[in-house]
Scaffold this active site. Structure first.
Site, PDB file in Angstrom:
ATOM      1  N   ASP A  16       0.818  -1.226   0.000  1.00  0.00           N
ATOM      2  CA  ASP A  16       0.000   0.000   0.000  1.00  0.00           C
ATOM      3  C   ASP A  16       0.846   1.267   0.000  1.00  0.00           C
ATOM      4  OD1 ASP A  16      -2.221  -1.753   0.297  1.00  0.00           O
ATOM      5  OD2 ASP A  16      -1.789  -1.845   2.433  1.00  0.00           O
ATOM      6  N   HIS A  44      -5.253  -1.878  -6.243  1.00  0.00           N
ATOM      7  CA  HIS A  44      -5.126  -0.430  -6.259  1.00  0.00           C
ATOM      8  C   HIS A  44      -6.274   0.170  -7.062  1.00  0.00           C
ATOM      9  CE1 HIS A  44      -2.226  -1.852  -9.376  1.00  0.00           C
ATOM     10  NE2 HIS A  44      -3.072  -1.179 -10.114  1.00  0.00           N
TER      11      HIS A  44
HETATM   12  P1  IMP Z   1      -2.512 -12.929   2.137  1.00  0.00           P
HETATM   13  O1  IMP Z   1      -1.589 -12.390   1.117  1.00  0.00           O
HETATM   14  O2  IMP Z   1      -3.956 -12.704   1.816  1.00  0.00           O
HETATM   15  O3  IMP Z   1      -2.221 -14.354   2.494  1.00  0.00           O
HETATM   16  O4  IMP Z   1      -2.263 -12.089   3.491  1.00  0.00           O
HETATM   17  C1  IMP Z   1      -1.048 -12.181   4.230  1.00  0.00           C
HETATM   18  C2  IMP Z   1      -0.689 -10.838   4.840  1.00  0.00           C
HETATM   19  O5  IMP Z   1      -0.264  -9.951   3.813  1.00  0.00           O
HETATM   20  C3  IMP Z   1      -1.844 -10.128   5.552  1.00  0.00           C
HETATM   21  O6  IMP Z   1      -1.332  -9.407   6.660  1.00  0.00           O
HETATM   22  C4  IMP Z   1      -2.347  -9.153   4.492  1.00  0.00           C
HETATM   23  O7  IMP Z   1      -3.006  -8.057   5.082  1.00  0.00           O
HETATM   24  C5  IMP Z   1      -1.037  -8.761   3.832  1.00  0.00           C
HETATM   25  N1  IMP Z   1      -1.196  -8.322   2.448  1.00  0.00           N
HETATM   26  C6  IMP Z   1      -1.301  -9.075   1.343  1.00  0.00           C
HETATM   27  N2  IMP Z   1      -1.373  -8.328   0.242  1.00  0.00           N
HETATM   28  C7  IMP Z   1      -1.289  -7.055   0.643  1.00  0.00           C
HETATM   29  C8  IMP Z   1      -1.278  -5.804  -0.046  1.00  0.00           C
HETATM   30  O8  IMP Z   1      -1.339  -5.711  -1.279  1.00  0.00           O
HETATM   31  N3  IMP Z   1      -1.179  -4.698   0.748  1.00  0.00           N
HETATM   32  C9  IMP Z   1      -1.071  -4.765   2.094  1.00  0.00           C
HETATM   33  N4  IMP Z   1      -1.067  -5.900   2.771  1.00  0.00           N
HETATM   34  C10 IMP Z   1      -1.176  -7.041   2.055  1.00  0.00           C
END
Ligand code: IMP
Length: 433
Positions: A16, A44
């Site tokens: 982000d 995004h």
């Molecule tokens: P997952 O990728 O859904 O397995 O999530 C794993 C961790 O990565 C969590 O804490 C999510 O909030 C974080 N996360 C995954 N993709 C993003 C992103 O694009 N921006 C911010 N956090 C992310």
């Protein structure tokens, strides 16, 4: 004029960082924009020219909004077919051309199957996973990458080109997964025949986009075509080099770009790191400079710090130069972009974390192990803030002195020059340096 350098844009924090805006700003100069990691967990919002409402993209590279630019979804991405088709429809409804000419999906990219989000949610709900709650986006990302490593039960985009075989494998693998979901996680059974029909439908719609993207990228590299590699998430969420286990499941640092895009190492000539002027994180995990107080709330509201994919409020805090320097050094970052600088306006004083203390001793380097990072005390350097509205500045010299000093200090502490500063959401609110 010398040729544009093939550039990888990557976030250096916990995602982000505003990479989408930087990619969107640069995309029109390149022939190709290539996504190389993650899936529908990223997101995004993009503003389409002449339209008021924003549209969220999770899988399709934002190069697609630029006429003449070819967007590639590389082999390192995990694709939820329903999500990518929703994006294709949404873009077309908004008058953006999407065709196999400007959107190419690697046949090697893995498919998110219906049992993956179900498993992700069940593990996170801790009804059978038994491990720690990561705070995932529940988009099935971890289970899909785990499946890729298992190999025999994985599905790739190429499988959509063989519908009969797809049905047979989906039935046998789906049955086993459905039983596991019920027995291990107490979840409802999956309706396998319905899922097979649905995937056959997706296959028809997606097949025209599926291609050998590596073959095409190799060929156009030889012709001198230019490429922008669009990172997702952020360095500190990288599966190997992030704050494990509170990370995502892909290699989202620059170390993963060639493997995930399907290009040779020398194809990437420049690594452009995007840093937000402060820090944020969504989900669980250590965050040494977190400000869980009025200041954090102020940053969240001013920066609209709510997740694009899940809508969750982001945790906010001061800029962590120890973490960013680690990402710059390990990521081979040549240049930096600082985003959301305007959000810090109006504060009397700003803090930058320049070191950590652990048990009364200085920790020389960033440490990604959550057990260590949870216990460190940030050491802050204080800098004067600025009161002026910087949103209209278009040259670095137009920024207030204390604002320039803040950016210059970030540059020194991170160890890479700042080439771009973003002072507002619009395309034009960007200062080149
Ligand atoms: P997952 O990728 O859904 O397995 O999530 C794993 C961790 O990565 C969590 O804490 C999510 O909030 C974080 N996360 C995954 N993709 C993003 C992103 O694009 N921006 C911010 N956090 C992310």
């Amino acid at each position: 004029m010398s040729k544009l350098e093939n550039t990888c844009i990557v976030g250096l924090q916990w995602g982000d960082e505003g990479k989408g805006k930087i990619v969107d700003f640069l995309a029109e100069k390149y022939d190709y924009v290539v996504r190389y990691c993650g899936g529908a967990n990223a997101g995004h919002s993009v503003q389409i020219d002449g339209q008021k409402e924003k549209f969220a993209l999770h899988l399709i590279p934002c190069g697609l909004l630029r006429p003449g630019v070819i967007s590639v979804v590389g082999n390192g991405v995990v694709i939820d077919p329903a999500v990518i088709l929703h994006e294709v429809d949404g873009l077309r409804q908004r008058g953006v051309e999407v065709s196999p000419k400007n959107l190419k999906i690697s046949y090697k990219a893995h498919l998110v199957m219906p049992w993956h989000p179900a498993e992700d949610a069940a593990r996170e709900g801790n009804v059978g996973g038994g491990g720690q709650v990561i705070g995932t986006t529940r988009r099935g990302i971890g289970p899909t990458y785990a499946e890729k490593m298992h190999r025999s039960s994985a599905f790739r985009m190429a499988d959509l080109l063989y519908p009969d075989e797809l049905a047979v494998r989906m039935e046998s693998i789906g049955k086993v997964r459905s039983r596991t979901l019920q027995e291990q996680y107490g979840q409802p059974a999956l309706d396998i025949p319905k899922i097979v029909t649905q995937y056959h439908e997706y296959a028809k719609l997606l097949a025209p986009f599926v291609t050998d993207t590596t073959a095409e990228l190799l060929e156009v590299l030889d012709q001198g075509k230019t490429m922008l590699f669009e990172g997702a998430h952020g360095f500190l969420l990288d599966i190997d080099h992030g704050t494990f286990p509170f990370v995502t499941s892909s290699s989202c640092s620059p170390l993963g770009v060639c493997a995930g895009a399907g290009v040779p190492p020398q194809a990437v000539e420049q690594y452009f790191g995007v840093i937000k002027a402060y820090s944020t994180r969504v989900g669980a995990g250590p965050f040494p400079t977190e400000q869980d107080n009025d200041l954090g709330n102020r940053i969240r509201e001013r920066g609209h710090e709510y997740g694009t994919t899940t809508g969750r409020p982001r945790r906010c805090g001061w800029f962590d130069a120890v973490a960013a320097r680690y990402a710059v050094r390990l990521g081979g970052i040549n240049k930096l972009a600082v985003t959301l600088l305007d959000v810090l306006g109006g504060l009397d004083e700003l803090c930058i974390c320049t070191g950590y203390e652990l048990d009364g001793k200085r920790l020389p380097l960033f440490h990604t192990d959550a057990r260590v990072l949870n216990r460190v005390q940030p050491v802050y350097e204080r800098l004067p803030g600025w009161k002026e509205d910087i949103g209209k500045a278009r040259k670095f010299e137009e920024l207030p002195k204390s604002c320039r000093a803040y950016v210059e200090r970030l540059e020194q502490l991170c160890g890479a020059p700042v080439g771009m500063v973003s002072v507002g959401p619009a395309r034009g609110s960007t200062i080149l340096r």
